[in-house]
Design an enzyme around this catalytic site. Structure first.
Site, mmCIF file in Angstrom:
data_model
loop_
_atom_site.group_PDB
_atom_site.id
_atom_site.type_symbol
_atom_site.label_atom_id
_atom_site.label_comp_id
_atom_site.label_asym_id
_atom_site.label_seq_id
_atom_site.Cartn_x
_atom_site.Cartn_y
_atom_site.Cartn_z
ATOM 1 C CG ASP A 11 45.547 41.981 34.290
ATOM 2 O OD1 ASP A 11 46.091 41.218 33.475
ATOM 3 O OD2 ASP A 11 46.087 42.305 35.372
ATOM 4 C CD GLU A 71 47.956 42.439 30.522
ATOM 5 O OE1 GLU A 71 48.855 41.748 31.051
ATOM 6 O OE2 GLU A 71 47.570 43.537 30.972
ATOM 7 C CG ASP A 144 46.133 42.285 39.908
ATOM 8 O OD1 ASP A 144 46.818 41.723 39.041
ATOM 9 O OD2 ASP A 144 46.412 42.267 41.113
#
Length: 184
Positions: A11, A71, A144
């Protein structure tokens, strides 16, 4: 013979980069690790990008992932934030490509849908679902790292599907799929 694969999920971010690693053995997921790279204390944006690149290479060299799931930047209203996110993603992708690791991008909604069945799920819902799926004893304070782990799990769930997102197997594949991004 057992088939094994390691998937690194990322991410990307210029404040926090979350990541998670799973091992797939005979079509079953096993949790390896999740964590985050904290970048808040650095003011220089180029230092942040360098650290993202170095940490991604370190993860690759330590865990030897077979594939990377990342992502994709979401389209928000703040153009500056999106540019920063795109740079962070690009640097992480470059680290993987430099080691010839196939990379697949997933939109945030696709990741949430794969994990929870709801493309609009909250970070907390995704984290809770991952906790159950991977038998995690505790969840991190910041989510996260679970977002990075979610990218890896999404990739596992989408394996073998024809269209999973943009995928690159190296610089050559990236260049072929993005001819307009190349200056001659």
């Amino acid at each position: 013979m057992a088939s094994e694969k390691i998937i690194l999920g990322i991410d990307p971010g210029t404040t926090v980069m979350g990541f998670g690693i799973i091992k797939v053995v005979n079509k079953r997921m096993h949790f390896i690790q999740m964590n985050e790279l904290l970048l808040r204390k650095y003011d220089d944006p180029y230092t942040k990008l360098k650290l993202i690149f170095e940490r991604t290479l370190e993860l690759i060299d330590t865990y030897h992932p077979d594939e990377i799931a990342i992502e994709a930047p979401f389209f928000g209203k703040n153009v500056q934030s999106m540019l920063k996110l795109g740079r962070a993603q690009g640097v992480a992708m470059a680290a993987g490509l430099s080691r010839q690791i196939p990379i697949t991008e997933y939109m945030p909604k696709k990741i949430k849908m794969a994990i929870t069945g709801n493309g609009n799920a909250s970070k907390e819902q995704v984290a809770k679902m991952l906790q159950g799926l991977l038998n995690l004893k505790t969840l991190p304070k910041n989510l996260d790292s679970t977002d990075g782990l979610a990218a890896a799990v999404c990739h596992f769930y989408n394996e073998g599907r024809v269209e999973v997102g943009k995928s690159y197997t190296g610089w050559e594949a990236f260049v072929k799929q993005n001819p307009k991004k190349i200056n001659n």
